[in-house]
Design a protein around this motif. Structure first.
Motif, PDB file in Angstrom:
ATOM      1  N   UNK A  96       0.838  -1.221   0.000  1.00  0.00           N
ATOM      2  CA  UNK A  96       0.000   0.000   0.000  1.00  0.00           C
ATOM      3  C   UNK A  96       0.867   1.264   0.000  1.00  0.00           C
ATOM      4  N   UNK A  97       2.139   1.123   0.415  1.00  0.00           N
ATOM      5  CA  UNK A  97       3.056   2.268   0.380  1.00  0.00           C
ATOM      6  C   UNK A  97       3.910   2.297  -0.886  1.00  0.00           C
ATOM      7  N   UNK A  98       3.695   1.327  -1.770  1.00  0.00           N
ATOM      8  CA  UNK A  98       4.440   1.310  -3.030  1.00  0.00           C
ATOM      9  C   UNK A  98       4.112   2.581  -3.823  1.00  0.00           C
ATOM     10  N   UNK A  99       5.067   3.257  -4.456  1.00  0.00           N
ATOM     11  CA  UNK A  99       6.443   2.859  -4.789  1.00  0.00           C
ATOM     12  C   UNK A  99       7.503   3.257  -3.752  1.00  0.00           C
ATOM     13  N   UNK A 100       7.098   3.808  -2.594  1.00  0.00           N
ATOM     14  CA  UNK A 100       8.102   4.194  -1.593  1.00  0.00           C
ATOM     15  C   UNK A 100       8.828   2.966  -1.061  1.00  0.00           C
ATOM     16  N   UNK A 101       8.176   1.790  -1.148  1.00  0.00           N
ATOM     17  CA  UNK A 101       8.797   0.552  -0.666  1.00  0.00           C
ATOM     18  C   UNK A 101       9.393  -0.276  -1.806  1.00  0.00           C
ATOM     19  N   UNK A 102       9.574   0.325  -2.962  1.00  0.00           N
ATOM     20  CA  UNK A 102      10.131  -0.409  -4.110  1.00  0.00           C
ATOM     21  C   UNK A 102      11.566  -0.860  -3.834  1.00  0.00           C
ATOM     22  N   UNK A 103      12.356  -0.002  -3.186  1.00  0.00           N
ATOM     23  CA  UNK A 103      13.770  -0.307  -2.963  1.00  0.00           C
ATOM     24  C   UNK A 103      14.154  -0.318  -1.489  1.00  0.00           C
ATOM     25  N   UNK A 104      13.153  -0.320  -0.611  1.00  0.00           N
ATOM     26  CA  UNK A 104      13.453  -0.291   0.830  1.00  0.00           C
ATOM     27  C   UNK A 104      12.339  -0.943   1.629  1.00  0.00           C
ATOM     28  N   UNK A 105      12.667  -1.398   2.833  1.00  0.00           N
ATOM     29  CA  UNK A 105      11.659  -1.932   3.746  1.00  0.00           C
ATOM     30  C   UNK A 105      10.795  -0.788   4.260  1.00  0.00           C
ATOM     31  N   UNK A 106       9.578  -1.097   4.677  1.00  0.00           N
ATOM     32  CA  UNK A 106       8.657  -0.059   5.144  1.00  0.00           C
ATOM     33  C   UNK A 106       9.242   0.779   6.292  1.00  0.00           C
ATOM     34  N   UNK A 107       9.894   0.166   7.293  1.00  0.00           N
ATOM     35  CA  UNK A 107      10.436   0.991   8.383  1.00  0.00           C
ATOM     36  C   UNK A 107      11.583   1.907   7.952  1.00  0.00           C
ATOM     37  N   UNK A 108      12.147   1.666   6.756  1.00  0.00           N
ATOM     38  CA  UNK A 108      13.264   2.497   6.280  1.00  0.00           C
ATOM     39  C   UNK A 108      12.795   3.685   5.447  1.00  0.00           C
ATOM     40  N   UNK A 109      11.485   3.850   5.277  1.00  0.00           N
ATOM     41  CA  UNK A 109      10.959   4.975   4.487  1.00  0.00           C
ATOM     42  C   UNK A 109      11.275   6.291   5.210  1.00  0.00           C
ATOM     43  N   UNK A 110      11.837   7.284   4.491  1.00  0.00           N
ATOM     44  CA  UNK A 110      12.178   8.573   5.126  1.00  0.00           C
ATOM     45  C   UNK A 110      10.959   9.285   5.690  1.00  0.00           C
ATOM     46  N   UNK A 111      11.200  10.061   6.756  1.00  0.00           N
ATOM     47  CA  UNK A 111      10.117  10.736   7.475  1.00  0.00           C
ATOM     48  C   UNK A 111      10.606  12.082   7.994  1.00  0.00           C
ATOM     49  N   UNK A 112       9.780  13.120   7.854  1.00  0.00           N
ATOM     50  CA  UNK A 112      10.057  14.395   8.515  1.00  0.00           C
ATOM     51  C   UNK A 112      11.398  15.024   8.208  1.00  0.00           C
ATOM     52  N   UNK A 113      11.827  14.980   6.965  1.00  0.00           N
ATOM     53  CA  UNK A 113      13.037  15.656   6.469  1.00  0.00           C
ATOM     54  C   UNK A 113      14.344  14.957   6.841  1.00  0.00           C
ATOM     55  N   UNK A 114      14.515  14.538   8.093  1.00  0.00           N
ATOM     56  CA  UNK A 114      15.801  13.982   8.530  1.00  0.00           C
ATOM     57  C   UNK A 114      15.760  12.531   8.976  1.00  0.00           C
ATOM     58  N   UNK A 115      14.575  11.976   9.175  1.00  0.00           N
ATOM     59  CA  UNK A 115      14.452  10.712   9.894  1.00  0.00           C
ATOM     60  C   UNK A 115      13.966   9.586   8.985  1.00  0.00           C
ATOM     61  N   UNK A 116      13.849   8.405   9.590  1.00  0.00           N
ATOM     62  CA  UNK A 116      13.192   7.270   8.948  1.00  0.00           C
ATOM     63  C   UNK A 116      12.160   6.715   9.930  1.00  0.00           C
ATOM     64  N   UNK A 117      11.164   5.999   9.416  1.00  0.00           N
ATOM     65  CA  UNK A 117      10.075   5.505  10.268  1.00  0.00           C
ATOM     66  C   UNK A 117      10.583   4.677  11.444  1.00  0.00           C
TER      67      UNK A 117
END
Length: 514
Positions: A96-117
């Motif tokens: 459901x988060x594709x394409x943000x999860x095309x090349x990374x695991x869901x917890x590795x998706x970037x968040x809030x400019x500097x972070x990851x989930x």
């Protein structure tokens, strides 16, 4: 405009000439805390302290005590750092988060400019004095491994090296020839490892939620109610309740019934008196349902019993193991969490959660709470440079170069390069993993290529631009035809819920109109 600062865990060094004084002070402080927290009837007085008669305080029963500790101070005995093991579930493929999860695991998706989930549950653990943390994953785990090793690999263990954040990827073995089949199955496959830790409870967390929570209070409530399992619960209104697994409780906050996404009469049957869990009367009328957050404290012996003996074939905690434990008579308690919480399960939820940090005057979720900071990888990037730009209601990450452009109600990720004349509105830019040198840019220009970043006079509105995207000059990403759903992977973008998402490493040639 706000600059997002990334906090990283650090060690405090005490100079040798102050060490003895600091040790003495710490000893007195700890002794005092033990005195306050020792159970009635066996409180001990530290040596050197004189007993004084204390005025008797009347004890008032409050229904809030079901969720909140009866003591105003959180004092776990034994300490959470030695008695609790954190287990963060990385989630499935994240379709459901594709394409943000095309090349990374869901917890590795970037968040809030500097972070990851993944920084959210890990930081909540560290702020709650839980320093033994495993992260379970099986999809695209390379970037997640890299981030965790860089962010937490060398600096959370202390001199005794007792703390760790470690990734456990799905693996095949003679006993388990299959990949993880669900949350419970993932924990079961690594139960042999978790069992080796001499702890009292396992704290089961999700890797794709945005919230700030003190797990020590959660664990203390679990111990005070003598529960086998404690489930974190969120108060819900009727409109949102149909999208969640709901729970019914008795007057002690014990869970007696579950219903998965109920509707109609079944939904009405799941109404509960949420004052039992601590809500005031007005808010309890507004929020008459409680939903499971997918966060659990499970006593160690109970976990072993449930996954190995009672439900050896169960794959999921929320729909199989927890309801099963309730039906067999185990004490399953609800613990109320009444704060901001968002399940980042869809593109729309992810987009709203990110832009929510720009909200005025108080953002939905704040990264600026220094009492419970969110940690991440220390990248040692230079400050962001803003040259003649008009920036309003936005958050800008580290190391950005922003030239003469307009940015409104947007989140600009680290190392973003935005050229002259660009207009960015209601947009999440994830930034870049690296800088291109002037020599790289010159070589690209000679070949007619496009550098990483946003080109001149481009207009982007209501979009997510993933990392390392190359957006040419005069590109329009404004969803002209108000398309709600479209899959244009070969063209470098998707549209979900009307939000244009440009894929990581995509190239949009100059003059492209979406």
């Amino acid at each position: 405009m706000a600059m997002a600062a990334a906090a990283s865990p650090s060690k405090i060094l005490i100079p040798p000439h102050r060490a003895s004084a600091a040790t003495a002070a710490a000893s007195t402080s700890c002794d005092s805390l033990r005195l306050l927290c020792a159970p009635r009837g066996r409180r001990q007085r530290p040596r050197g302290l004189v007993a004084r008669p204390a005025p008797r305080r009347p004890f008032f029963f409050s229904p809030r005590a079901v969720s909140d500790s009866k003591s105003s101070q959180t004092c776990l005995d034994p300490d959470a750092s030695t008695s609790v093991l954190g287990i963060i579930l990385g989630g499935g493929a994240g379709t459901r988060l594709y394409p943000l999860t095309k090349k990374r695991a869901k917890p590795a998706v970037p968040l809030g400019a500097n972070y990851r989930l993944i920084d959210i549950p890990v930081s909540n653990c560290l702020n709650s004095n839980i320093s033994k943390i495993y992260v379970l994953t099986q999809f695209n785990s390379a970037s997640l491994n890299r981030h965790l090793s860089r962010a937490y690999g060398s600096n959370i263990g202390g001199y005794k090296n007792e703390g760790f954040v470690e990734v456990l990827a799905a693996q095949q073995s003679p006993d388990n020839p299959d990949w993880f089949q669900g949350t419970a199955d993932a924990v079961r496959q690594y139960l042999w490892l978790f069992e080796e830790h001499n702890v009292m409870e396992y704290l089961i967390l999700a890797g794709d939620h945005l919230y700030r929570m003190d797990y020590e209070k959660f664990i203390q409530a679990h111990r005070e109610t003598d529960a086998d399992i404690t489930v974190a619960a969120l108060p819900m209104d009727e409109e949102r309740a149909t999208a969640f697994g709901l729970m019914k409780i008795d007057e002690e906050g014990r869970i007696i019934e579950f219903a998965e996404k109920p509707k109609g009469e079944q939904l009405k049957a799941m109404m509960v008196d949420t004052t039992i869990l601590g809500l005031d009367d007005a808010r309890a009328k507004e929020m008459p349902y409680i939903a499971s957050m997918g966060i659990y404290v499970i006593s160690k012996h109970v976990m072993l019993q449930l996954l190995r003996e009672q439900f050896p074939g169960a794959n999921d905690f929320g729909s199989e193991v927890i309801p099963g434990a309730t039906s067999t008579g185990m004490r399953v308690q609800a613990y109320l969490y009444d704060g901001y919480w968002e399940d980042i399960g869809t593109i729309e939820a992810f987009y709203n959660a990110n832009l929510g940090i720009t909200k005025k005057p108080i953002p939905d979720f704040s990264f600026y709470d220094r009492s419970a900071p969110i940690y991440t990888q220390p990248r040692h990037l230079p400050p962001s440079k803003v040259l003649d730009a008009d920036v309003t209601d936005s958050v800008i990450g580290e190391g950005c170069v922003i030239k003469n452009c307009k940015i409104h109600h947007s989140v600009v990720g680290l190392r973003s390069c935005i050229s002259e004349g660009a207009i960015i509105e209601d947009t999440l830019l994830m930034g870049a993993d690296y800088y291109e040198t002037e020599a790289d840019k010159k070589l690209l220009a000679e070949k007619g290529g496009i550098p990483i970043g946003i080109g001149k006079n481009s207009h982007i509105k209501r979009a997510i631009i993933d990392k390392n995207a190359r957006i040419g000059d005069n590109v329009m990403i404004i969803n002209v035809d108000n398309v709600q759903e479209a899959a244009r992977e070969t063209d470098g973008y998707f549209i979900k819920s009307g939000i244009v998402t440009v894929i990581k490493d995509a190239l949009l040639p100059s003059g492209t109109v979406i």
